[in-house]
Design an enzyme around this catalytic site. Structure first.
Site, PDB file in Angstrom:
ATOM      1  N   THR A   1       0.863  -1.180   0.000  1.00  0.00           N
ATOM      2  CA  THR A   1       0.000   0.000   0.000  1.00  0.00           C
ATOM      3  C   THR A   1       0.907   1.240   0.000  1.00  0.00           C
ATOM      4  O   THR A   1       2.137   1.133   0.004  1.00  0.00           O
ATOM      5  CB  THR A   1      -0.879   0.057   1.270  1.00  0.00           C
ATOM      6  OG1 THR A   1      -0.042   0.369   2.392  1.00  0.00           O
ATOM      7  CG2 THR A   1      -1.585  -1.263   1.530  1.00  0.00           C
TER       8      THR A   1
ATOM      9  N   LYS B   1       7.068   2.666   2.314  1.00  0.00           N
ATOM     10  CA  LYS B   1       8.135   3.216   3.170  1.00  0.00           C
ATOM     11  C   LYS B   1       7.624   3.673   4.529  1.00  0.00           C
ATOM     12  O   LYS B   1       8.382   3.762   5.486  1.00  0.00           O
ATOM     13  CB  LYS B   1       8.770   4.443   2.481  1.00  0.00           C
ATOM     14  CG  LYS B   1       9.526   4.128   1.217  1.00  0.00           C
ATOM     15  CD  LYS B   1       9.879   5.373   0.443  1.00  0.00           C
ATOM     16  CE  LYS B   1       8.851   5.763  -0.571  1.00  0.00           C
ATOM     17  NZ  LYS B   1       8.624   4.925  -1.702  1.00  0.00           N
TER      18      LYS B   1
ATOM     19  N   GLU C   1      13.517  -4.332   0.778  1.00  0.00           N
ATOM     20  CA  GLU C   1      14.418  -3.967  -0.322  1.00  0.00           C
ATOM     21  C   GLU C   1      13.793  -2.941  -1.267  1.00  0.00           C
ATOM     22  O   GLU C   1      14.460  -2.034  -1.758  1.00  0.00           O
ATOM     23  CB  GLU C   1      14.798  -5.232  -1.114  1.00  0.00           C
ATOM     24  CG  GLU C   1      15.777  -5.004  -2.237  1.00  0.00           C
ATOM     25  CD  GLU C   1      17.161  -4.602  -1.735  1.00  0.00           C
ATOM     26  OE1 GLU C   1      17.864  -5.431  -1.182  1.00  0.00           O
ATOM     27  OE2 GLU C   1      17.526  -3.421  -1.900  1.00  0.00           O
TER      28      GLU C   1
ATOM     29  N   ALA D   1      13.846   1.044  -5.520  1.00  0.00           N
ATOM     30  CA  ALA D   1      12.925   0.090  -6.178  1.00  0.00           C
ATOM     31  C   ALA D   1      13.590  -1.292  -6.303  1.00  0.00           C
ATOM     32  O   ALA D   1      13.840  -1.936  -5.295  1.00  0.00           O
ATOM     33  CB  ALA D   1      12.455   0.640  -7.525  1.00  0.00           C
TER      34      ALA D   1
ATOM     35  N   GLY E   1       3.421  10.005 -15.874  1.00  0.00           N
ATOM     36  CA  GLY E   1       3.056   9.114 -14.768  1.00  0.00           C
ATOM     37  C   GLY E   1       4.170   8.943 -13.752  1.00  0.00           C
ATOM     38  O   GLY E   1       4.137   8.033 -12.935  1.00  0.00           O
TER      39      GLY E   1
ATOM     40  N   GLU F   1       3.431  11.287  -8.158  1.00  0.00           N
ATOM     41  CA  GLU F   1       2.227  10.847  -7.466  1.00  0.00           C
ATOM     42  C   GLU F   1       1.063  11.682  -8.016  1.00  0.00           C
ATOM     43  O   GLU F   1       1.292  12.733  -8.624  1.00  0.00           O
ATOM     44  CB  GLU F   1       2.377  11.107  -5.953  1.00  0.00           C
ATOM     45  CG  GLU F   1       3.500  10.331  -5.296  1.00  0.00           C
ATOM     46  CD  GLU F   1       3.245   8.831  -5.283  1.00  0.00           C
ATOM     47  OE1 GLU F   1       2.100   8.412  -5.054  1.00  0.00           O
ATOM     48  OE2 GLU F   1       4.198   8.074  -5.538  1.00  0.00           O
TER      49      GLU F   1
ATOM     50  N   ASP G   1       9.252  12.082   0.194  1.00  0.00           N
ATOM     51  CA  ASP G   1       9.511  10.705  -0.229  1.00  0.00           C
ATOM     52  C   ASP G   1      11.014  10.406  -0.131  1.00  0.00           C
ATOM     53  O   ASP G   1      11.419   9.342   0.346  1.00  0.00           O
ATOM     54  CB  ASP G   1       9.004  10.536  -1.671  1.00  0.00           C
ATOM     55  CG  ASP G   1       8.988   9.084  -2.093  1.00  0.00           C
ATOM     56  OD1 ASP G   1       8.284   8.292  -1.429  1.00  0.00           O
ATOM     57  OD2 ASP G   1       9.683   8.734  -3.065  1.00  0.00           O
TER      58      ASP G   1
ATOM     59  N   LYS H   1      13.208   7.799   2.456  1.00  0.00           N
ATOM     60  CA  LYS H   1      14.257   6.860   2.015  1.00  0.00           C
ATOM     61  C   LYS H   1      15.556   7.129   2.769  1.00  0.00           C
ATOM     62  O   LYS H   1      16.260   6.190   3.172  1.00  0.00           O
ATOM     63  CB  LYS H   1      14.478   6.997   0.508  1.00  0.00           C
ATOM     64  CG  LYS H   1      13.293   6.532  -0.310  1.00  0.00           C
ATOM     65  CD  LYS H   1      13.510   6.800  -1.793  1.00  0.00           C
ATOM     66  CE  LYS H   1      12.278   6.466  -2.602  1.00  0.00           C
ATOM     67  NZ  LYS H   1      12.403   6.850  -4.012  1.00  0.00           N
TER      68      LYS H   1
ATOM     69  N   GLY I   1       9.755   1.965 -11.057  1.00  0.00           N
ATOM     70  CA  GLY I   1       9.157   1.093 -12.069  1.00  0.00           C
ATOM     71  C   GLY I   1       8.421  -0.044 -11.397  1.00  0.00           C
ATOM     72  O   GLY I   1       8.891  -0.614 -10.415  1.00  0.00           O
TER      73      GLY I   1
HETATM   74  N1  LIG Z   1       5.976   2.438  -8.412  1.00  0.00           N
HETATM   75  C1  LIG Z   1       7.232   2.421  -8.039  1.00  0.00           C
HETATM   76  O1  LIG Z   1       8.171   2.579  -8.842  1.00  0.00           O
HETATM   77  C2  LIG Z   1       7.570   2.166  -6.601  1.00  0.00           C
HETATM   78  C3  LIG Z   1       8.923   2.005  -6.235  1.00  0.00           C
HETATM   79  C4  LIG Z   1       9.230   1.723  -4.908  1.00  0.00           C
HETATM   80  C5  LIG Z   1       8.219   1.645  -3.962  1.00  0.00           C
HETATM   81  N2  LIG Z   1       6.918   1.854  -4.347  1.00  0.00           N
HETATM   82  C6  LIG Z   1       5.895   1.793  -3.311  1.00  0.00           C
HETATM   83  O2  LIG Z   1       5.010   0.710  -3.553  1.00  0.00           O
HETATM   84  C7  LIG Z   1       3.761   1.021  -2.922  1.00  0.00           C
HETATM   85  C8  LIG Z   1       2.629   0.766  -3.895  1.00  0.00           C
HETATM   86  O3  LIG Z   1       2.736   1.632  -4.998  1.00  0.00           O
HETATM   87  P1  LIG Z   1       1.635   1.564  -6.172  1.00  0.00           P
HETATM   88  O4  LIG Z   1       2.121   2.444  -7.248  1.00  0.00           O
HETATM   89  O5  LIG Z   1       1.302   0.145  -6.451  1.00  0.00           O
HETATM   90  O6  LIG Z   1       0.389   2.258  -5.418  1.00  0.00           O
HETATM   91  P2  LIG Z   1      -1.154   2.190  -5.831  1.00  0.00           P
HETATM   92  O7  LIG Z   1      -1.294   1.780  -7.254  1.00  0.00           O
HETATM   93  O8  LIG Z   1      -1.760   3.455  -5.346  1.00  0.00           O
HETATM   94  O9  LIG Z   1      -1.722   0.963  -4.959  1.00  0.00           O
HETATM   95  C9  LIG Z   1      -1.916   1.053  -3.584  1.00  0.00           C
HETATM   96  C10 LIG Z   1      -2.820  -0.081  -3.155  1.00  0.00           C
HETATM   97  O10 LIG Z   1      -2.996  -0.026  -1.739  1.00  0.00           O
HETATM   98  C11 LIG Z   1      -4.357  -0.281  -1.469  1.00  0.00           C
HETATM   99  N3  LIG Z   1      -4.795   0.175  -0.166  1.00  0.00           N
HETATM  100  C12 LIG Z   1      -5.089   1.431   0.243  1.00  0.00           C
HETATM  101  N4  LIG Z   1      -5.542   1.413   1.523  1.00  0.00           N
HETATM  102  C13 LIG Z   1      -5.523   0.110   1.902  1.00  0.00           C
HETATM  103  C14 LIG Z   1      -5.890  -0.579   3.093  1.00  0.00           C
HETATM  104  N5  LIG Z   1      -6.367   0.083   4.152  1.00  0.00           N
HETATM  105  N6  LIG Z   1      -5.760  -1.928   3.154  1.00  0.00           N
HETATM  106  C15 LIG Z   1      -5.299  -2.633   2.085  1.00  0.00           C
HETATM  107  N7  LIG Z   1      -4.935  -2.040   0.920  1.00  0.00           N
HETATM  108  C16 LIG Z   1      -5.054  -0.685   0.845  1.00  0.00           C
HETATM  109  C17 LIG Z   1      -5.080   0.447  -2.590  1.00  0.00           C
HETATM  110  O11 LIG Z   1      -6.419   0.006  -2.624  1.00  0.00           O
HETATM  111  P3  LIG Z   1      -7.526   0.701  -3.579  1.00  0.00           P
HETATM  112  O12 LIG Z   1      -7.251   0.115  -4.933  1.00  0.00           O
HETATM  113  O13 LIG Z   1      -8.819   0.251  -2.984  1.00  0.00           O
HETATM  114  O14 LIG Z   1      -7.315   2.180  -3.497  1.00  0.00           O
HETATM  115  C18 LIG Z   1      -4.234  -0.022  -3.772  1.00  0.00           C
HETATM  116  O15 LIG Z   1      -4.624  -1.316  -4.157  1.00  0.00           O
HETATM  117  C19 LIG Z   1       3.842   2.472  -2.458  1.00  0.00           C
HETATM  118  O16 LIG Z   1       4.125   2.513  -1.075  1.00  0.00           O
HETATM  119  C20 LIG Z   1       5.004   3.027  -3.259  1.00  0.00           C
HETATM  120  O17 LIG Z   1       5.659   4.101  -2.622  1.00  0.00           O
HETATM  121  C21 LIG Z   1       6.574   2.088  -5.631  1.00  0.00           C
END
Ligand SMILES: NC(=O)c1ccc[n+]([C@@H]2O[C@H](COP(=O)([O-])OP(=O)(O)OC[C@H]3O[C@@H](n4cnc5c(N)ncnc54)[C@H](OP(=O)(O)O)[C@@H]3O)[C@@H](O)[C@H]2O)c1
Length: 361
Positions: free
Chosen positions: A109, A133, A155, A160, A213, A216, A227, A231, A341
């Site tokens: 999440t 994080k 990790e 990422a 994209g 955020e 953010d 980190k 990514g």
């Molecule tokens: N994208 C990257 O490159 C990257 C890199 C490193 C780390 N991250 C980290 O990875 C994480 C996810 O990123 P993402 O891009 O996949 O985010 P996202 O698309 O916004 O997905 C977040 C998910 O969390 C769910 N959620 C929200 N509240 C919740 C709850 N109370 N219980 C259970 N699930 C819940 C959301 O549900 P709904 O669908 O119902 O809203 C959604 O399915 C973030 O913390 C981000 O910082 C991402």
């Protein structure tokens, strides 16, 4: 050959990274079971509305129905058989009460407050893996268990898919002394800085990052530097420096009075900042990069002007982290590569699950 050990996997968050994680797990599960004797079996997938749960393991059909629902922006809580409205903390207790043994709880999440269910998961004997994080970057007393427990992996939280956390862990575990850490830890701000370097106005660079994209939904989450500060705090704490969040000084890329605007108002008012940025860059020598500098007494994350050689290494969304240690004294140990990514982040989560399954369960 003996049966592989079943390792139940509970996933909170089936967004962009969560869906990629489930897909990679489905593709590799059989090979990993043959190679390592551990069968990573999804038993629960949840979003903000509820959990799809089967203590005996979610069937291929159940997994597909959740992924299909999330791909079409529907909530898991609306699906037949789902536990609607159950909160993550409540769910961990529910899974334990249903006799799910030695599970790995995965937080993909992006929300606050997940430290509570994750701590509970450790208490009931589960392991935890984070891409989020926030549980690691709150007050030290709330986060320390995740740094101290050998049943915790994170990790994906820095760099990422890059091996940043595992590299630092290896330095610390083998008795090297880390003196300072420097890095470019945000692909989004790296992209923005490269555009500024090319002479683009600040506002159009932010718009381009948003259109691709990279930001955020509210670009202030990136532009605030928070953010990157999270980190930096994670790296400091893993290095053995139990800093508090206010010991990382953050230099936001917009003035405080723009913090209370709506996203639309903020985007409309962005051009106001163009002349300030142009003047700032014109007055200084070098190339802008948003950098983190961390040492045992604190850290700073801020826009810096660097030389052209350093800047050339850090074009676009690349991340770099350099560790300055007793053993890597003359030349730092650096990790460099794409630091964002969906697929690479998901693969770091999967690798953490595999490690936890092999060592902790
Ligand atoms: N994208 C990257 O490159 C990257 C890199 C490193 C780390 N991250 C980290 O990875 C994480 C996810 O990123 P993402 O891009 O996949 O985010 P996202 O698309 O916004 O997905 C977040 C998910 O969390 C769910 N959620 C929200 N509240 C919740 C709850 N109370 N219980 C259970 N699930 C819940 C959301 O549900 P709904 O669908 O119902 O809203 C959604 O399915 C973030 O913390 C981000 O910082 C991402």
């Amino acid at each position: 050959m003996s049966e592989p050990r079943r390792i139940p996997i509970i996933v909170f968050g089936v967004g962009n990274v969560g869906r990629a994680f489930v897909s990679q797990l489905t593709q590799t599960r059989r090979t990993l079971a043959q190679r390592y004797g551990v069968d990573l079996q999804p038993v629960a997938l949840g979003d903000s509305s509820g959990m799809m749960f089967d203590p005996a393991g979610l069937s291929a059909e159940a997994l597909a129905s959740v992924i299909e629902a999330k791909n079409s922006r529907r909530k898991i809580g609306t699906l037949p058989g789902a536990l609607a409205g159950i909160a993550p903390r409540e769910f961990v207790d529910h899974a334990a009460a249903q006799g799910v043994p030695h599970a790995i709880v995965v937080d993909i999440t992006a929300i606050d407050g997940m430290d509570v269910p994750l701590r509970r998961a450790l208490e009931v004997g589960y392991s935890v893996v984070m891409a989020n994080k926030r549980p690691l970057a709150g007050p030290w007393e709330q986060a320390r268990i995740f740094f101290e427990s050998t049943r915790s992996g994170y990790e994906a939280t820095v760099g990422a898919g890059l091996p940043v956390i595992s590299t630092l862990r290896y330095l610390v575990d083998t008795g090297d002394e880390v003196h300072r850490i420097e890095g470019a830890l945000s692909g989004t701000l790296g992209f923005l800085c490269s555009r500024l370097e090319d002479g683009e106005p600040f506002s159009t660079a932010v718009l381009a990052a948003k259109a691709k994209g990279y930001t955020e939904p509210d670009p202030r989450d990136d532009l605030s530097g928070m953010d990157v500060a999270r980190k930096a705090l994670i790296l400091a704490r893993l290095a053995g420096w139990p800093l508090e969040p206010d010991q990382i000084r953050v230099d936001p890329l917009y003035p405080a009075e723009m913090a209370s605007l709506s996203v639309d108002e903020f985007m409309t008012q962005l051009p106001r900042l163009d002349s300030d940025f142009a003047a700032y860059m014109g007055a200084l020598v070098g190339v802008p990069r948003y950098l983190a500098e961390i040492n045992p007494s604190g850290g700073v994350v801020a826009l810096r002007m660097v030389g052209e050689r350093t800047a050339a290494q850090l074009r676009g969304t690349l991340n770099q982290v350099s560790f300055f240690t007793s053993r890597y004294a003359e030349h730092s140990l650096s990790v460099l590569g794409p630091g964002a990514g969906v697929e690479v982040t998901a693969s770091a989560v999967l690798q953490d699950c595999l490690l936890r399954a092999q060592h902790n369960v």
